[in-house]
Design a protein around this motif. Structure first.
Motif, PDB file in Angstrom:
ATOM      1  N   VAL A 196       8.224   6.119  -8.030  1.00 43.61           N
ATOM      2  CA  VAL A 196       7.213   6.419  -7.030  1.00 43.61           C
ATOM      3  C   VAL A 196       7.403   5.468  -5.854  1.00 43.61           C
ATOM      4  CG1 VAL A 196       5.518   4.887  -8.137  1.00 43.61           C
ATOM      5  CG2 VAL A 196       4.738   6.693  -6.586  1.00 43.61           C
ATOM      6  N   ALA A 197       7.405   6.026  -4.648  1.00 44.77           N
ATOM      7  CA  ALA A 197       7.546   5.256  -3.413  1.00 44.77           C
ATOM      8  C   ALA A 197       6.176   5.146  -2.763  1.00 44.77           C
ATOM      9  CB  ALA A 197       8.524   5.942  -2.460  1.00 44.77           C
ATOM     10  N   VAL A 198       5.792   3.917  -2.435  1.00 44.65           N
ATOM     11  CA  VAL A 198       4.439   3.655  -1.947  1.00 44.65           C
ATOM     12  C   VAL A 198       4.486   2.906  -0.615  1.00 44.65           C
ATOM     13  CG1 VAL A 198       2.245   2.508  -2.430  1.00 44.65           C
ATOM     14  CG2 VAL A 198       3.557   3.539  -4.301  1.00 44.65           C
ATOM     15  N   GLY A 199       3.830   3.444   0.395  1.00 43.75           N
ATOM     16  CA  GLY A 199       3.663   2.745   1.657  1.00 43.75           C
ATOM     17  C   GLY A 199       4.964   2.355   2.319  1.00 43.75           C
ATOM     18  N   GLY A 200       4.943   1.215   2.995  1.00 42.16           N
ATOM     19  CA  GLY A 200       6.092   0.746   3.758  1.00 42.16           C
ATOM     20  C   GLY A 200       5.871   0.959   5.251  1.00 42.16           C
ATOM     21  N   LYS A 201       6.951   0.856   6.014  1.00 44.24           N
ATOM     22  CA  LYS A 201       6.915   1.156   7.443  1.00 44.24           C
ATOM     23  C   LYS A 201       7.643   2.472   7.672  1.00 44.24           C
ATOM     24  CE  LYS A 201       6.379  -3.344   9.669  1.00 44.24           C
ATOM     25  NZ  LYS A 201       6.905  -4.250  10.712  1.00 44.24           N
ATOM     26  N   GLY A 202       7.009   3.386   8.386  1.00 46.03           N
ATOM     27  CA  GLY A 202       7.569   4.709   8.604  1.00 46.03           C
ATOM     28  C   GLY A 202       8.428   4.807   9.850  1.00 46.03           C
ATOM     29  N   ALA A 234       2.881   0.588   9.544  1.00 42.54           N
ATOM     30  CA  ALA A 234       2.653   0.700   8.105  1.00 42.54           C
ATOM     31  C   ALA A 234       2.065   2.071   7.795  1.00 42.54           C
ATOM     32  CB  ALA A 234       1.710  -0.401   7.642  1.00 42.54           C
ATOM     33  N   ILE A 235       2.468   2.638   6.666  1.00 41.38           N
ATOM     34  CA  ILE A 235       2.058   4.001   6.329  1.00 41.38           C
ATOM     35  C   ILE A 235       1.296   4.040   4.996  1.00 41.38           C
ATOM     36  CG2 ILE A 235       3.928   5.091   7.619  1.00 41.38           C
ATOM     37  CD1 ILE A 235       5.481   5.353   5.023  1.00 41.38           C
ATOM     38  N   PRO A 280      -5.622   4.562   0.459  1.00 42.26           N
ATOM     39  CA  PRO A 280      -6.799   4.429   1.335  1.00 42.26           C
ATOM     40  C   PRO A 280      -6.481   3.693   2.629  1.00 42.26           C
ATOM     41  CG  PRO A 280      -7.331   3.791  -0.923  1.00 42.26           C
ATOM     42  CD  PRO A 280      -5.839   3.937  -0.847  1.00 42.26           C
ATOM     43  N   MET A 281      -5.487   2.800   2.582  1.00 43.60           N
ATOM     44  CA  MET A 281      -5.093   2.052   3.776  1.00 43.60           C
ATOM     45  C   MET A 281      -3.599   1.761   3.704  1.00 43.60           C
ATOM     46  SD  MET A 281      -6.800  -1.647   2.815  1.00 43.60           S
ATOM     47  CE  MET A 281      -6.213  -2.375   4.335  1.00 43.60           C
ATOM     48  N   PRO A 282      -2.941   1.563   4.846  1.00 41.73           N
ATOM     49  CA  PRO A 282      -1.492   1.291   4.842  1.00 41.73           C
ATOM     50  C   PRO A 282      -1.170  -0.007   4.117  1.00 41.73           C
ATOM     51  CG  PRO A 282      -2.278   1.857   7.047  1.00 41.73           C
ATOM     52  CD  PRO A 282      -3.495   1.618   6.211  1.00 41.73           C
ATOM     53  N   ARG A 283       0.013  -0.032   3.470  1.00 43.97           N
ATOM     54  CA  ARG A 283       0.438  -1.235   2.753  1.00 43.97           C
ATOM     55  C   ARG A 283       1.944  -1.429   2.885  1.00 43.97           C
ATOM     56  NH1 ARG A 283      -3.225  -3.631  -0.623  1.00 43.97           N
ATOM     57  NH2 ARG A 283      -5.105  -2.453  -1.106  1.00 43.97           N
ATOM     58  N   LEU A 284       2.353  -2.711   2.934  1.00 43.63           N
ATOM     59  CA  LEU A 284       3.760  -3.094   2.929  1.00 43.63           C
ATOM     60  C   LEU A 284       4.031  -3.912   1.676  1.00 43.63           C
ATOM     61  CD1 LEU A 284       4.261  -4.350   6.598  1.00 43.63           C
ATOM     62  CD2 LEU A 284       4.820  -2.107   5.694  1.00 43.63           C
ATOM     63  N   ARG A 285       5.097  -3.590   0.954  1.00 45.96           N
ATOM     64  CA  ARG A 285       5.504  -4.349  -0.225  1.00 45.96           C
ATOM     65  C   ARG A 285       4.340  -4.570  -1.187  1.00 45.96           C
ATOM     66  NH1 ARG A 285      11.040  -4.002  -0.416  1.00 45.96           N
ATOM     67  NH2 ARG A 285      12.088  -5.272   1.156  1.00 45.96           N
ATOM     68  N   ALA A 286       3.551  -3.528  -1.417  1.00 40.43           N
ATOM     69  CA  ALA A 286       2.431  -3.650  -2.345  1.00 40.43           C
ATOM     70  C   ALA A 286       2.946  -3.870  -3.757  1.00 40.43           C
ATOM     71  CB  ALA A 286       1.571  -2.387  -2.286  1.00 40.43           C
TER      72      ALA A 286
END
Length: 206
Positions: free
Chosen positions: A161-167, A172-173, A193-199
């Protein structure tokens, strides 16, 4: 340096752990290679550390195996490194490694995804020089619907599963997408619910 440590808890079932119980951290011997945003898994009672940015040679993704019985790290054969800004994950079984996203030569976010069969490489007790003779290679997967880099990725439902990152716009997406290896397709999951990087993702949970 390639620092490593682990957190130990009392050998109790989760529901039996008293409220407020705190584990303790213990420093382990340093890894052979410093690494950032690497993937890790447990296979055969040993810890596998794979890839990660800021490796010394930059062109290959090194792997290491920690043996708690001897309290030592063993450097395993290296393979081609994922793209800059890509994220990596190891299946819980230690059978495969996934890499998703990254940056292209012109700095654009990419939707590329690849899989690497590492079961033999990390699970064998053969001499490292023997493993070097039959290194696995990355195989392409269908691209993700959303190009990204600096995302989080974790094994989930047999795939990843791929989550968030920069689009594509470098913001941040909130996009979450699941790769199904049986169907060979990506599935769009509900957004964050909100953008995240390296969650941080553990066991499919954020």
């Amino acid at each position: 340096d390639g620092y490593a440590s682990y957190l130990s808890f009392p050998p109790l079932k989760f529901e039996d752990i008293p409220a407020g119980t705190i584990g303790s951290w213990e420093a382990l011997p340093p890894m052979h290679r410093p690494r950032y945003a690497c993937a890790a898994a447990v296979k055969g009672g040993k810890v596998i550390a794979f890839g990660g940015e800021l490796t010394e040679n930059g062109l290959t993704a090194s792997s290491e195996r920690y043996d708690p019985a001897t309290n030592t790290w063993e450097l395993l054969p290296a393979v081609r490194a994922p793209l800059c800004g890509a994220s990596v994950a190891i299946m819980g079984s230690g059978r495969s490694a996934y890499t998703i996203g990254g940056l292209g030569l012109s700095g654009q976010a990419l939707g590329v995804a690849e899989v690497l069969p590492i079961g033999t490489m990390v699970g064998s007790d053969e001499d490292v020089s023997a493993l070097q003779q039959a290194l696995p290679s990355w195989s392409p997967l269908p691209p993700m619907p959303t190009p990204r880099h600096l995302a989080s990725v974790a094994p989930y439902r047999g795939g990843c599963v791929a989550v968030g990152g920069k689009g594509p716009t470098f913001d941040a997406i909130v996009d979450v997408e699941l790769y199904n290896p049986e169907a060979g397709t990506w599935e769009v999951l509900p957004s964050l619910p909100m953008p995240r990087l390296r969650a941080g993702i553990v066991g499919g949970r954020f």
